[in-house]
Design a protein around this motif. Structure first.
Motif, mmCIF file in Angstrom:
data_model
loop_
_atom_site.group_PDB
_atom_site.id
_atom_site.type_symbol
_atom_site.label_atom_id
_atom_site.label_comp_id
_atom_site.label_asym_id
_atom_site.label_seq_id
_atom_site.Cartn_x
_atom_site.Cartn_y
_atom_site.Cartn_z
ATOM 1 N N ASP A 25 -6.393 -44.841 23.286
ATOM 2 C CA ASP A 25 -5.065 -44.589 22.728
ATOM 3 C C ASP A 25 -4.318 -43.473 23.462
ATOM 4 O O ASP A 25 -3.318 -42.942 22.977
ATOM 5 C CB ASP A 25 -5.139 -44.241 21.244
ATOM 6 C CG ASP A 25 -5.995 -43.014 20.975
ATOM 7 O OD1 ASP A 25 -6.542 -42.461 21.953
ATOM 8 O OD2 ASP A 25 -6.126 -42.619 19.806
ATOM 9 N N ALA A 26 -4.824 -43.085 24.649
ATOM 10 C CA ALA A 26 -4.172 -41.984 25.362
ATOM 11 C C ALA A 26 -2.834 -42.412 25.934
ATOM 12 O O ALA A 26 -1.861 -41.656 25.900
ATOM 13 C CB ALA A 26 -5.075 -41.477 26.478
ATOM 14 N N GLY A 27 -2.778 -43.622 26.480
ATOM 15 C CA GLY A 27 -1.540 -44.101 27.084
ATOM 16 C C GLY A 27 -1.077 -43.165 28.170
ATOM 17 O O GLY A 27 -1.801 -42.834 29.087
ATOM 18 N N VAL A 28 0.181 -42.694 28.046
ATOM 19 C CA VAL A 28 0.719 -41.781 29.046
ATOM 20 C C VAL A 28 0.643 -40.342 28.579
ATOM 21 O O VAL A 28 1.231 -39.448 29.185
ATOM 22 C CB VAL A 28 2.185 -42.147 29.381
ATOM 23 C CG1 VAL A 28 2.262 -43.506 30.046
ATOM 24 C CG2 VAL A 28 3.054 -42.105 28.134
ATOM 25 N N ASN A 29 -0.045 -40.128 27.462
ATOM 26 C CA ASN A 29 -0.188 -38.768 26.952
ATOM 27 C C ASN A 29 -1.036 -37.930 27.910
ATOM 28 O O ASN A 29 -1.857 -38.440 28.656
ATOM 29 C CB ASN A 29 -0.826 -38.772 25.570
ATOM 30 C CG ASN A 29 0.081 -39.433 24.539
ATOM 31 O OD1 ASN A 29 1.306 -39.371 24.663
ATOM 32 N ND2 ASN A 29 -0.519 -40.075 23.539
ATOM 33 N N SER A 30 -0.876 -36.613 27.823
ATOM 34 C CA SER A 30 -1.594 -35.707 28.711
ATOM 35 C C SER A 30 -3.066 -35.600 28.303
ATOM 36 O O SER A 30 -3.393 -35.506 27.106
ATOM 37 C CB SER A 30 -0.928 -34.331 28.674
ATOM 38 O OG SER A 30 -1.622 -33.433 29.498
ATOM 39 N N VAL A 31 -3.915 -35.609 29.320
ATOM 40 C CA VAL A 31 -5.350 -35.438 29.120
ATOM 41 C C VAL A 31 -5.800 -34.254 29.984
ATOM 42 O O VAL A 31 -5.345 -34.097 31.125
ATOM 43 C CB VAL A 31 -6.134 -36.701 29.522
ATOM 44 C CG1 VAL A 31 -7.643 -36.454 29.418
ATOM 45 C CG2 VAL A 31 -5.720 -37.879 28.659
ATOM 46 N N VAL A 32 -6.666 -33.414 29.420
ATOM 47 C CA VAL A 32 -7.206 -32.274 30.171
ATOM 48 C C VAL A 32 -8.699 -32.523 30.415
ATOM 49 O O VAL A 32 -9.448 -32.792 29.464
ATOM 50 C CB VAL A 32 -7.006 -30.950 29.413
ATOM 51 C CG1 VAL A 32 -7.641 -29.795 30.199
ATOM 52 C CG2 VAL A 32 -5.529 -30.684 29.183
ATOM 53 N N LEU A 33 -9.102 -32.454 31.677
ATOM 54 C CA LEU A 33 -10.511 -32.639 32.030
ATOM 55 C C LEU A 33 -11.012 -31.350 32.673
ATOM 56 O O LEU A 33 -10.463 -30.891 33.672
ATOM 57 C CB LEU A 33 -10.680 -33.801 33.006
ATOM 58 C CG LEU A 33 -12.137 -34.118 33.395
ATOM 59 C CD1 LEU A 33 -12.895 -34.688 32.209
ATOM 60 C CD2 LEU A 33 -12.183 -35.092 34.570
ATOM 61 N N SER A 34 -12.049 -30.756 32.088
ATOM 62 C CA SER A 34 -12.636 -29.519 32.620
ATOM 63 C C SER A 34 -13.965 -29.831 33.291
ATOM 64 O O SER A 34 -14.822 -30.505 32.698
ATOM 65 C CB SER A 34 -12.849 -28.497 31.498
ATOM 66 O OG SER A 34 -11.609 -28.128 30.918
ATOM 67 N N LEU A 35 -14.145 -29.352 34.524
ATOM 68 C CA LEU A 35 -15.390 -29.502 35.270
ATOM 69 C C LEU A 35 -15.948 -28.107 35.510
ATOM 70 O O LEU A 35 -15.320 -27.283 36.180
ATOM 71 C CB LEU A 35 -15.141 -30.198 36.608
ATOM 72 C CG LEU A 35 -14.454 -31.579 36.538
ATOM 73 C CD1 LEU A 35 -14.067 -32.039 37.932
ATOM 74 C CD2 LEU A 35 -15.368 -32.603 35.880
ATOM 75 N N THR A 36 -17.132 -27.837 34.969
ATOM 76 C CA THR A 36 -17.719 -26.504 35.079
ATOM 77 C C THR A 36 -19.125 -26.605 35.638
ATOM 78 O O THR A 36 -19.979 -27.307 35.086
ATOM 79 C CB THR A 36 -17.772 -25.797 33.718
ATOM 80 O OG1 THR A 36 -16.459 -25.785 33.160
ATOM 81 C CG2 THR A 36 -18.275 -24.368 33.867
ATOM 82 N N GLY A 37 -19.373 -25.904 36.733
ATOM 83 C CA GLY A 37 -20.700 -25.907 37.348
ATOM 84 C C GLY A 37 -21.532 -24.751 36.837
ATOM 85 O O GLY A 37 -21.056 -23.620 36.724
ATOM 86 N N GLY A 38 -22.792 -25.024 36.527
ATOM 87 C CA GLY A 38 -23.695 -23.982 36.055
ATOM 88 C C GLY A 38 -25.067 -24.137 36.667
ATOM 89 O O GLY A 38 -25.444 -25.222 37.139
ATOM 90 N N ILE A 39 -25.839 -23.055 36.683
ATOM 91 C CA ILE A 39 -27.212 -23.077 37.196
ATOM 92 C C ILE A 39 -28.122 -23.593 36.090
ATOM 93 O O ILE A 39 -28.112 -23.061 34.980
ATOM 94 C CB ILE A 39 -27.652 -21.682 37.644
ATOM 95 C CG1 ILE A 39 -26.710 -21.175 38.751
ATOM 96 C CG2 ILE A 39 -29.089 -21.698 38.152
ATOM 97 C CD1 ILE A 39 -26.917 -19.724 39.109
ATOM 98 N N ALA A 40 -28.883 -24.620 36.386
ATOM 99 C CA ALA A 40 -29.699 -25.273 35.367
ATOM 100 C C ALA A 40 -30.644 -24.283 34.699
ATOM 101 O O ALA A 40 -31.296 -23.481 35.359
ATOM 102 C CB ALA A 40 -30.487 -26.424 35.986
ATOM 103 N N GLY A 41 -30.709 -24.376 33.368
ATOM 104 C CA GLY A 41 -31.675 -23.592 32.605
ATOM 105 C C GLY A 41 -31.311 -22.143 32.400
ATOM 106 O O GLY A 41 -32.077 -21.391 31.805
ATOM 107 N N THR A 42 -30.114 -21.719 32.874
ATOM 108 C CA THR A 42 -29.758 -20.312 32.743
ATOM 109 C C THR A 42 -28.499 -20.071 31.937
ATOM 110 O O THR A 42 -28.312 -18.994 31.376
ATOM 111 C CB THR A 42 -29.534 -19.685 34.137
ATOM 112 O OG1 THR A 42 -28.365 -20.250 34.731
ATOM 113 C CG2 THR A 42 -30.732 -19.915 35.038
ATOM 114 N N GLY A 43 -27.603 -21.061 31.882
ATOM 115 C CA GLY A 43 -26.322 -20.855 31.232
ATOM 116 C C GLY A 43 -25.347 -20.075 32.086
ATOM 117 O O GLY A 43 -24.221 -19.795 31.670
#
Length: 336
Positions: A25-43
C-alpha cells in the motif's frame, strides 16, 4: 526481503542488489530504508566496513559510512538498492551484521544479513632459524607466524612441499615428510622442531605452503635453516703396534715381511676438504730414524731423523697414509 549469509573476500565489495523492499500500500508514498553495519556479536558499529552508493543520487544520506539512509518511493528505493555496495577494503574483523530497516511512516520491518569476511592470510614472520651442527632447534612463532584474522591457530595449516636435505622436521615425535601438515598451534605449542643430521653443509631449508578453512592461501615459501659448524676432532685409525725384530736399516714399514702385516693408517676430519692443508708429524725413539721413500707431492721436513714432518693437502695426505701398507712410502732404521 533479504538474502541469507553473504561471503566476501577482504578488500572486495559486496553488492546488496538481492535486497528488495515490498509494501503493497506504499504506492508513491515516501519510504525510508536504513542500512546499518555492525560487528557481529558486539553491537558495535562497523566503522571499518562502509556502505556506499555506486553513483550519487537524490535521497541518499551517509554514503561512504557505516550507516546509510535511503528515502524515496518504493520504486526509487529498490532502484537505489541495485547500486549499494559494502566496501571491505579497510575491514579487519571476520563477521559483520547488516541491519536493514524499512519504514513507511505507519509500519516498519527490521531484517539482518550476516556478512562473513574472508581475511587474507599474511606472513608476519618467516625469518628462518640457526642450529648447531648435529643439534636441534625449535621453530617458534618468532620464526614462523602467519596472521589470519578469521581463522584460529588450529585452522592455520602449513603443508610441507619440500623436506630439508640435511636434517629432519618433527612435530613432537612425528616426522614430517613431503605433504605432511602442521598448524600455527603446533608452532606456538612448541611442538615443531628441526634435527640436524650432522653433515658439514652450512645451510638447509624446507618449502611450505599455507591454507586456511576458507579460501586463504599462500604459495610456496622457503624457510631457511643456517647451520653453525662444529670443529670435528681429527681422527687417526690403523695399526697400533708391530712386534718384529728389525735388523736391517731402512726397513720398509709397509711390507715388513709376508707373515706380519705392515703399518696401515687412515685419517678422518669431516671439516676438511680434500684441498685444505694439513700437517702430520711422525716420530720414533731417540737414535732411530724414519725415511720417506716416496713423498707423493707432500712437503717433507726432517727426513732420515726421528721426527719427520709431512705437509700438504688433506686429500694427498690421506692417500699417502693409507698407501704405507703398499710399501715404498716409509722406511725405519733402528737405533744402532
Amino acid at each position: 526481503s533479504v538474502p541469507g549469509a553473504q561471503d566476501v573476500n577482504a578488500g572486495d565489495t559486496l553488492s546488496l542488489s538481492a535486497v528488495t523492499v515490498y509494501d503493497d500500500d506504499a504506492g508513491v508514498n515516501s519510504v525510508v530504508l536504513s542500512l546499518t553495519g555492525g560487528i557481529a556479536g558486539t553491537g558495535s558499529p562497523a566503522t571499518d566496513a562502509v556502505i556506499g552508493i555506486v553513483s550519487a543520487a537524490p535521497g541518499v544520506a551517509g554514503s561512504g559510512t557505516s550507516q546509510v539512509t535511503l528515502t524515496g518511493t518504493l520504486a526509487e528505493i529498490n532502484a537505489l538498492l541495485l547500486a549499494v555496495e559494502i566496501d571491505s577494503s579497510s575491514a579487519d574483523h571476520a563477521d559483520y551484521v547488516l541491519s536493514v530497516e524499512a519504514s513507511d511512516g505507519t509500519g516498519s520491518d527490521l531484517e539482518h544479513i550476516t556478512i562473513r569476511l574472508n581475511l587474507e592470510p599474511a606472513i608476519e614472520n618467516s625469518t628462518g632459524v640457526t642450529v648447531a651442527e648435529n643439534g636441534t632447534v625449535y621453530i617458534t612463532e618468532e620464526h614462523l607466524l602467519v596472521l589470519d584474522g578469521d581463522n584460529i591457530n588450529v585452522e592455520r595449516i602449513f603443508t610441507v612441499g619440500t623436506v630439508p636435505q640435511y636434517g629432519t622436521l618433527f612435530v613432537l615425535d612425528r616426522e614430517l615428510t613431503m605433504g605432511s601438515m602442521f598448524t600455527q598451534d603446533d608452532i606456538e605449542s612448541g611442538y615443531l622442531h628441526y634435527v640436524h643430521g650432522g653433515t658439514e653443509e652450512a645451510a638447509d631449508s624446507f618449502i611450505y605452503t599455507f591454507s586456511d578453512t576458507h579460501t586463504g592461501a599462500i604459495a610456496d615459501t622457503v624457510f631457511a635453516i643456517t647451520v653453525t659448524p662444529l670443529n670435528d676432532v681429527l681422527e687417526l685409525t690403523g695399526t697400533t703396534e708391530i712386534t718384529r725384530n728389525v735388523e736391517q736399516s731402512g726397513q720398509d714399514l709397509g711390507t715388513m715381511n709376508t707373515v706380519h702385516a705392515g703399518i696401515s693408517i687412515s685419517i678422518l676430519d669431516p671439516d676438511l676438504s680434500a684441498a685444505e692443508s694439513i700437517t702430520v708429524d711422525l716420530t720414533v725413539g731417540a737414535g732411530s730414524s724414519l725415511g720417506i721413500l716416496a713423498a707423493d707431492g707432500l712437503t717433507v721436513t726432517g727426513d732420515l731423523s726421528n721426527a719427520v714432518r709431512l705437509q700438504g693437502s688433506f686429500g694427498d695426505m690421506a692417500l699417502w697414509l693409507e698407501s704405507i701398507i703398499d710399501g715404498g712410502r716409509l722406511a725405519y732404521t733402528p737405533r744402532a
